[in-house]
Design an enzyme around this catalytic site. Structure first.
Site, short mmCIF file in Angstrom:
data_model
loop_
_atom_site.label_atom_id
_atom_site.label_comp_id
_atom_site.label_asym_id
_atom_site.label_seq_id
_atom_site.Cartn_x
_atom_site.Cartn_y
_atom_site.Cartn_z
N LYS A 53 -2.67 -6.54 -5.12
CA LYS A 53 -2.54 -6.85 -3.69
C LYS A 53 -3.25 -8.12 -3.24
O LYS A 53 -3.85 -8.17 -2.16
CB LYS A 53 -3.05 -5.66 -2.86
CG LYS A 53 -2.24 -4.40 -3.06
CD LYS A 53 -2.80 -3.23 -2.28
CE LYS A 53 -4.01 -2.63 -2.95
NZ LYS A 53 -4.46 -1.38 -2.32
N ASP A 69 -7.38 5.48 -2.10
CA ASP A 69 -6.84 5.83 -0.78
C ASP A 69 -5.77 6.92 -0.84
O ASP A 69 -5.60 7.69 0.11
CB ASP A 69 -6.33 4.59 -0.02
CG ASP A 69 -5.33 3.76 -0.79
OD1 ASP A 69 -5.02 4.11 -1.94
OD2 ASP A 69 -4.85 2.75 -0.24
MG MG Z 1 -4.89 1.66 4.13
#
Ligand code: MG
Ligand code: ADP
Length: 479
Positions: free
Chosen positions: A184, A219
């Site tokens: 990312k 996450d």
């Molecule tokens: Mg997030």
């Protein structure tokens, strides 16, 4: 070093105003053929969706057998489930996306949660600079958060922090792990193979910040936990934001590579499914995907993620539009300086364009002419742009459906009552992403799936979920 809070914006969710190819008044046969070809290239047919799902399930099995497989199937060390009665105060630090976030989470019991949060922008230079500087910045943000919210610590006690570090990490305990690779857009030097918790704890210690990193959380795992706090039937957490990934509850005896404590029955697995099909066996990559991939900071990696996630969809769309422009099939071959720049076509524009139901595609026009400074657009231009956006967006949702279906079939959860929590701005704001996923599941499992499986927005998986993970870490700590 300074840390500047940024405000968050809320965009209401709309549904897709779908455009059929037959509604477009093509200016030439050549234009029609080009558009038809795109429709074919971006289509995920029901058969292809099934094939991708099958391949995905095979990848899951491989990853459960041994480390280093394409689907990493990382053991999270999170065992035990939640019932909503848990109480306590924790901090969460969420790193791994567009912004850095510090959250204070007060679990009041009875499923009630009080959170306060501040977001900070991570400078692009920090993302690709020295690792130490990046982790120092994180500590500075936590410190200024404690000041801002006047969170004081008595005596020698430390505040327990759940560290949501949303990159592929090979976890070795609930608060230890090594970074497998950056994704990312992050690429800070010297971190691969190192423990992010050690770096963060060191940064806290050097600055005498009374915080202990109690859990290292992905996450996806946090998303699963946060959803489960309100909905105990939750079996899966999915992220559809800057990147994409999923976690689910697996039976320990299915995790063939697990050599640790086998007293627990089940453990959450962080799949790292953005890496799916590194081998390029099954995904229908187009030249537009390949062009974007080559220019990304991690070429050849995270191919599945790049076809699905928010960071990339706008850029794929831009590549398609440029190709049509260069062939003089769009905007009469005219260009705007903005569209010539990489990453200028934001995925958020796609949401606006998808939702545009106005007869003259006014919202689409506004994005093209005001935001991207095209001097003028015709209805034909705007329709083609809208169609291209829909092709890219729908493909992303159907690929997500293939992954979710694979997990549901693998676990057998599809024929029970089960919940899926999904977090991320793409899922939250992109028109019809949720219904596209459900439609894909119906193709695979039949209509009954609508009654069995609920797909819901998981509120703050990386904040609340990280706090819950810190809590579970304390509860199930082996002495
Ligand atoms: Mg997030
Ligand atoms: P993160 O994944 O970093 O935690 P988010 O869940 O907010 O953060 O996801 C950010 C991604 O979502 C960005 O890549 C952005 O392109 C995309 N995004 C933001 N707003 C929208 C929107 N309105 N529609 C579609 N995608 C969006």
């Amino acid at each position: 070093m300074t840390s500047t809070p940024i405000a968050s914006k809320i965009i209401p969710k709309a549904s897709r105003a779908s455009l059929d190819v037959s509604q477009i008044a093509f200016t030439s046969d050549k234009q029609k053929h080009a558009v038809d070809a795109l429709v074919r290239e971006f289509d995920i047919s029901p058969q292809l969706l099934q094939d991708i799902k099958k391949n995905f399930m095979a990848g899951m099995q491989k990853g459960l057998k041994k480390d280093g497989e394409t689907l990493a199937m990382i053991t999270s060390y999170v065992v035990g489930r939640l019932d909503g009665s848990e109480t306590g105060s924790y901090l969460a630090l969420d790193v791994g996306g567009t912004n850095l976030r510090v959250v204070s989470v007060h679990l009041a019991g009875g499923g009630e949660i009080i959170t306060r949060q501040t977001k900070y922008r991570i400078d692009e230079k920090l993302k690709i600079g020295e690792a130490k500087a990046l982790f120092d910045f994180m500590a500075v943000c936590v410190d200024s958060f404690l000041d801002e919210h006047q969170i004081a610590v008595r005596g020698d006690t430390q505040i327990e922090l759940g560290f949501t570090f949303s990159f592929p990490v090979l976890q070795t305990s609930i608060n230890r792990g090594t970074l497998i690779s950056w994704t990312k857009g992050f690429n800070a030097a010297g971190m691969v193979g190192k423990d992010p918790v050690a770096y963060l704890q060191d940064a806290f210690n050097r600055r005498h910040i009374p915080v202990r990193v109690a859990a290292l959380v992905n996450d996806t795992v946090g998303t699963l936990l946060a959803h489960a706090y309100h909905n105990p039937e939750t079996v899966m957490g999915v992220i559809l934001g800057t990147g994409c990934n999923g976690a689910y509850i697996e039976r320990i005896d299915n995790i063939k590579k697990w050599k640790g404590d086998a007293s627990a029955k089940e453990m959450i697995i962080n799949m790292e499914f953005g890496a799916f099909d590194k081998e390029r066996e099954i995904l229908p990559l187009t030249m537009f995907d390949n062009k974007m991939d080559r220019k990304s900071v991690n070429p050849n990696k995270q191919i599945f993620e790049k076809m699905i996630a928010g960071m990339y969809l706008g850029e794929i769309t831009r590549n398609v539009l440029l190709n049509l422009i260069d062939r003089r099939l769009l905007f009469e071959g005219g260009i705007s300086p903005d569209i010539n720049q990489m990453w200028t076509f934001e995925t958020a524009y796609m949401s606006t364009i998808e939702a545009d139901a106005s007869p003259h595609l006014h919202a689409t026009r506004k994005i093209l002419e005001s935001t991207l400074s095209f001097p003028a657009t015709t209805m034909n231009d705007r329709q083609i742009v809208k169609l291209v956006v829909e092709l890219v967006g729908k493909r992303a949702a159907r690929l997500s459906a293939a992954a979710v279906a694979g997990i549901l079939e693998h676990t057998g959860a599809w024929h029970q009552k089960a919940a899926i929590g999904i977090d991320g701005s793409l899922f939250e704001y992109y028109p019809s992403f949720d219904t596209d996923i459900m439609d894909g599941l119906v193709e695979v499992f039949g209509q009954d799936i609508r009654n069995n499986i609920s797909i819901g927005l998981a509120q703050d998986g990386s904040g609340v979920g990280a706090a819950l993970c810190a809590l579970l870490a304390a509860k199930h700590a082996t002495p």
